[in-house]
Design an enzyme around this catalytic site. Structure first.
Site, PDB file in Angstrom:
ATOM      1  CG  ASP A   1     -10.877  -4.167   0.954  1.00  0.00           C
ATOM      2  OD1 ASP A   1     -11.364  -3.667   2.151  1.00  0.00           O
ATOM      3  OD2 ASP A   1     -10.113  -5.071   1.206  1.00  0.00           O
TER       4      ASP A   1
ATOM      5  CG  ASP B   1     -11.674  -6.566   3.852  1.00  0.00           C
ATOM      6  OD1 ASP B   1     -11.886  -5.523   4.205  1.00  0.00           O
ATOM      7  OD2 ASP B   1     -10.469  -7.134   3.560  1.00  0.00           O
ATOM      8  NE  ARG B   2     -10.163  -2.812   8.192  1.00  0.00           N
ATOM      9  CZ  ARG B   2      -9.470  -2.340   8.748  1.00  0.00           C
ATOM     10  NH1 ARG B   2      -9.883  -1.488   9.395  1.00  0.00           N
ATOM     11  NH2 ARG B   2      -8.247  -2.651   8.855  1.00  0.00           N
TER      12      ARG B   2
ATOM     13  CG  ASP C   1     -12.870  -2.491   4.495  1.00  0.00           C
ATOM     14  OD1 ASP C   1     -13.759  -3.006   3.863  1.00  0.00           O
ATOM     15  OD2 ASP C   1     -11.875  -2.664   4.554  1.00  0.00           O
TER      16      ASP C   1
ATOM     17  CE  LYS D   1     -10.424  -7.287   7.076  1.00  0.00           C
ATOM     18  NZ  LYS D   1      -8.772  -7.410   6.913  1.00  0.00           N
TER      19      LYS D   1
ATOM     20  CB  SER E   1      -9.024  -4.188  12.837  1.00  0.00           C
ATOM     21  OG  SER E   1      -8.845  -5.610  12.170  1.00  0.00           O
TER      22      SER E   1
ATOM     23  NE  ARG F   1      -3.716  -2.176   2.434  1.00  0.00           N
ATOM     24  CZ  ARG F   1      -4.594  -2.412   3.071  1.00  0.00           C
ATOM     25  NH1 ARG F   1      -4.802  -1.614   4.126  1.00  0.00           N
ATOM     26  NH2 ARG F   1      -5.451  -3.685   3.086  1.00  0.00           N
TER      27      ARG F   1
ATOM     28  CB  SER G   1      -8.271  -2.269   2.887  1.00  0.00           C
ATOM     29  OG  SER G   1      -9.231  -2.471   3.910  1.00  0.00           O
ATOM     30  CG  HIS G   2      -8.668   0.648   6.325  1.00  0.00           C
ATOM     31  ND1 HIS G   2      -8.044  -0.544   6.209  1.00  0.00           N
ATOM     32  CD2 HIS G   2      -7.798   1.349   7.338  1.00  0.00           C
ATOM     33  CE1 HIS G   2      -7.025  -0.400   6.842  1.00  0.00           C
ATOM     34  NE2 HIS G   2      -6.922   0.614   7.517  1.00  0.00           N
TER      35      HIS G   2
ATOM     36  CB  THR H   1      -2.469  -8.136  13.720  1.00  0.00           C
ATOM     37  OG1 THR H   1      -2.603  -8.014  14.802  1.00  0.00           O
ATOM     38  CG2 THR H   1      -3.168  -7.411  12.777  1.00  0.00           C
TER      39      THR H   1
ATOM     40  CD  GLU I   1      -7.459  -9.314  11.731  1.00  0.00           C
ATOM     41  OE1 GLU I   1      -6.275  -9.026  12.068  1.00  0.00           O
ATOM     42  OE2 GLU I   1      -7.578  -9.132  10.352  1.00  0.00           O
TER      43      GLU I   1
HETATM   44  C1  VG1 Z   1      -4.986  -3.547  10.042  1.00  0.00           C
HETATM   45  C2  VG1 Z   1      -5.774  -4.158  11.080  1.00  0.00           C
HETATM   46  C3  VG1 Z   1      -5.441  -5.787  10.844  1.00  0.00           C
HETATM   47  C4  VG1 Z   1      -6.136  -6.091   9.480  1.00  0.00           C
HETATM   48  C5  VG1 Z   1      -5.579  -5.431   8.367  1.00  0.00           C
HETATM   49  C6  VG1 Z   1      -5.939  -5.315   6.913  1.00  0.00           C
HETATM   50  O1  VG1 Z   1      -3.325  -3.806  10.137  1.00  0.00           O
HETATM   51  O2  VG1 Z   1      -5.288  -4.122  12.300  1.00  0.00           O
HETATM   52  O3  VG1 Z   1      -6.399  -6.310  11.826  1.00  0.00           O
HETATM   53  O4  VG1 Z   1      -6.093  -7.315   9.310  1.00  0.00           O
HETATM   54  O5  VG1 Z   1      -5.532  -3.857   8.613  1.00  0.00           O
HETATM   55  O6  VG1 Z   1      -7.337  -5.026   6.946  1.00  0.00           O
HETATM   56  P1  VG1 Z   1      -2.482  -2.931  10.677  1.00  0.00           P
HETATM   57  O7  VG1 Z   1      -1.338  -3.788  10.282  1.00  0.00           O
HETATM   58  O8  VG1 Z   1      -2.682  -1.726  10.335  1.00  0.00           O
HETATM   59  O9  VG1 Z   1      -2.913  -3.070  12.203  1.00  0.00           O
HETATM   60  V1  VG1 Z   1      -8.038  -4.431   5.509  1.00  0.00           V
HETATM   61  O10 VG1 Z   1      -9.681  -4.193   5.643  1.00  0.00           O
HETATM   62  O11 VG1 Z   1      -7.100  -3.022   5.642  1.00  0.00           O
HETATM   63  O12 VG1 Z   1      -7.390  -5.395   4.144  1.00  0.00           O
HETATM   64 CO    CO Z   2     -10.548  -4.069   3.699  1.00  0.00          CO
END
Ligand code: VG1
Ligand code: CO
Length: 558
Positions: free
Chosen positions: A286, A288-289, A284, A385, A374, A24, A116-117, A353, A372
């Site tokens: 994409d 998945d959240r 979110d 997810k 998150s 990313r 993602s988010h 994580t 998770e």
């Molecule tokens: C974050 C979350 C983690 C999740 C990851 C990807 O990672 O804490 O639980 O699996 O995002 O989610 P990090 O390393 O920033 O804490 V997604 O929906 O961004 O693919």
């Molecule tokens: Co996501």
């Protein structure tokens, strides 16, 4: 007509290292000459002997630069001997849909285009992630290989004159270097929708929505879930269009952070507070959240959401068919699901994580349901997810129990006790003080005298029982993931966890997690922030976070 591929010489870029979930970076970085091509070539090369004749799924969340990236990938797959690419119409596929399609059509893997988010748009983030043939995010061994290849890449292959119109559903055949190359453009939603029919009792959900006893509000935050909500919930299950908000995917998510939490999904929280809706959910970028809210904005923590689905798993027909295997959560996630696993006698796993750590357990038939903190919840129906799945799971529970979200939670706490949980995010901190804080914490936990030491705040006293940097050995393949977060665990089971985010695109994001269990039912309705304040203060003092980073307040509190 035979199209010819070319080899283009290139120089490697630093830092093409996939993080928690893919590579990313800011869009401006991806747009640099050869940057995207280098990383795509690294993914393809990493496939080794599997590459020739392979089938790959390609799709993403509609963010800015998706179309360009899809075009590059189609042209590069052609030149690299891939036999077939399955791509979502206009490049659109949610992350869970990609996982579903990889599994359904037994493809070699998939490339998901999303950050993602993270915010999108010309100044936002873009991302590229590789998923393997099981439909799940590539494990560390594969992402390390991709990174190594990216570090000394000197050329990539591309078929520059190949033209494919991804706005039209259908299959086209091409002759590339004398080989047959197929591109199939598919409807973004159909396969995913077919899958939900196999998992849920959609008629029961349709009936529940028709009674008008439950009015729902779903906020796609201008991410990729919009078309899935419209097709599945509105068209098929009769949900009124007025219940589907922000359901048109936008390249910049309307300028917002497409992150379903109390801060960034404030619009949904506010609408829920009106009292007009019984269930609210946000997703979110994409897809998945998910965030689940009850009447008047009653907040369900993701840790509790997972535990409630686990305790009511019989409400979902899929698990009747497959049987219920184990449960799992990521380490920083509050331990609510652990208690459900213990009570109903299921195997339980605590993993680092990132969703990639659940895949092996699912493939080995040891894991049915996981999540998770998150805002990620999912099951072994796919290997990602799945935000909409979580919403349909909640609707299934509501349909079967005929109770409100809040009643379900309160009954759950009465049975199992309540895990109070909060996460503080400090976004865009300078890397140096953030690293220093983690180094200091690393030294603190190695100091043997920490064990047994008391920490007080107000009239609350805690004694350290255990402290470590979380390490995980995968029970299936024995691979070891080290340094996955500093944990300080107190004698009453309360935990403080610190880790640095692996999904940010610049600077550092510090995540501080606090989890504390309360068995006393007279305290279950207290405010989580009030309950956890003493531990928050202790964590801030122990880490010297404020002093080192200069940040007095977090960016986001969940
Ligand atoms: C974050 C979350 C983690 C999740 C990851 C990807 O990672 O804490 O639980 O699996 O995002 O989610 P990090 O390393 O920033 O804490 V997604 O929906 O961004 O693919
Ligand atoms: Co996501």
């Amino acid at each position: 007509m035979t199209l010819l591929s070319v080899k283009v010489s290139t120089c490697s870029f630093d830092g093409q290292k996939p993080g928690t979930s893919g590579l990313r970076k800011n869009v401006t970085i991806f747009k640099q000459k050869n940057y995207t091509e280098n990383f795509v070539q690294s993914i393809l090369t990493a496939l080794g002997t599997e590459l020739a004749g392979s089938t790959l799924v390609v799709g993403g969340d509609g963010r800015y630069y998706l179309k360009e990236a899809v075009d590059i990938i189609i042209k590069m797959c052609a030149a690299n001997g891939v036999a077939k690419v399955i791509v979502g119409q206009n490049g659109i596929l949610s992350t869970p849909a990609v996982s579903c399609i990889i599994r359904k059509y037994k493809t070699t893997g998939g490339i998901i285009l999303t950050a993602s988010h993270n915010p999108g748009g010309p100044n936002g983030d873009f991302g590229i992630k590789f998923n393997c043939s099981n439909g799940g995010p590539a494990p560390d061994g594969v992402t390390n290989k991709i990174y190594e290849i990216s570090m000394d890449i000197d050329e990539y292959s591309i078929s520059p004159t190949l033209q494919v119109d991804v706005s039209k559903i259908g299959t086209t055949q091409h002759d590339v270097d004398g080989r047959k190359y197929t591109v199939e453009v598919i409807d973004s939603v159909s396969d995913y929708f077919e899958m939900t029919k196999e998992i849920f009792d959609l008629d029961a959900i349709k009936k529940l929505l028709a009674t008008k006893k439950l009015v729902v509000l779903l906020d796609a935050m201008h991410g990729v879930v919009g078309p899935y909500v419209k097709r599945i919930l509105c068209q098929e299950l009769g949900m009124p269009e007025s219940s589907a908000v922000n359901c048109t995917p936008l390249e910049d998510f309307g300028g917002h952070h497409p992150d379903p939490n109390l801060t960034y999904a404030a619009e949904l929280v506010k609408a829920m507070q009106s009292g007009d809706y019984g269930l609210g959910a946000a997703f979110d970028g994409d897809g998945d959240r998910n965030m689940i809210l009850g009447h008047k904005g009653f907040f369900v923590t993701p840790s509790d959401s997972l535990a409630v689905i686990a305790a009511n798993i019989d409400c979902i027909p899929y698990f009747k068919k497959t049987g219920v295997k184990g449960f799992s959560r990521s380490m920083p996630t509050a331990g609510a699901v652990d208690r459900v696993a213990a009570k109903i006698g299921k195997e339980f796993f605590e993993v680092p994580t990132g969703w990639k750590y659940f895949g092996n357990l699912m493939d080995a038939g040891r894991l049915s349901l996981c999540g998770e903190e998150s805002f990620g919840t999912g099951s072994d129906h796919i290997r990602e997810k799945d935000g909409l799945w979580a919403c349909l799971a909640w609707l299934s529970v509501l349909a079967s129990k005929q109770q409100s979200v809040e009643e379900i939670l309160k009954n759950h706490w009465a049975t199992y006790g309540r895990n109070f949980f909060t996460r503080y995010d400090y976004e865009n901190v300078e890397s140096e003080p953030a690293n220093k804080m983690m180094t200091n914490l690393g030294k603190l936990i190695e100091d043997a005298s920490l064990i047994g030491r008391g920490f007080n705040h107000g009239d609350k006293a805690f004694k350290v029982a255990k402290a470590d940097n979380f390490e995980y050995t995968d029970p299936i393949d024995g691979s070891v993931a080290k340094k996955q977060g500093i944990r300080i665990i107190f004698e009453d089971g309360s935990r403080i966890v610190f880790r640095l985010s692996g999904t940010g695109s610049s600077g550092a994001t510090i995540r501080m997690y606090i989890d504390s269990y309360e068995a006393d039912s007279t305290k279950h309705c207290l405010d989580a922030q009030d309950m956890l304040k003493p531990l928050v203060e202790i964590a801030l003092q122990m880490s010297q976070l404020r002093e080192l980073t200069g940040r007095q307040k977090p960016t986001v509190i969940t």
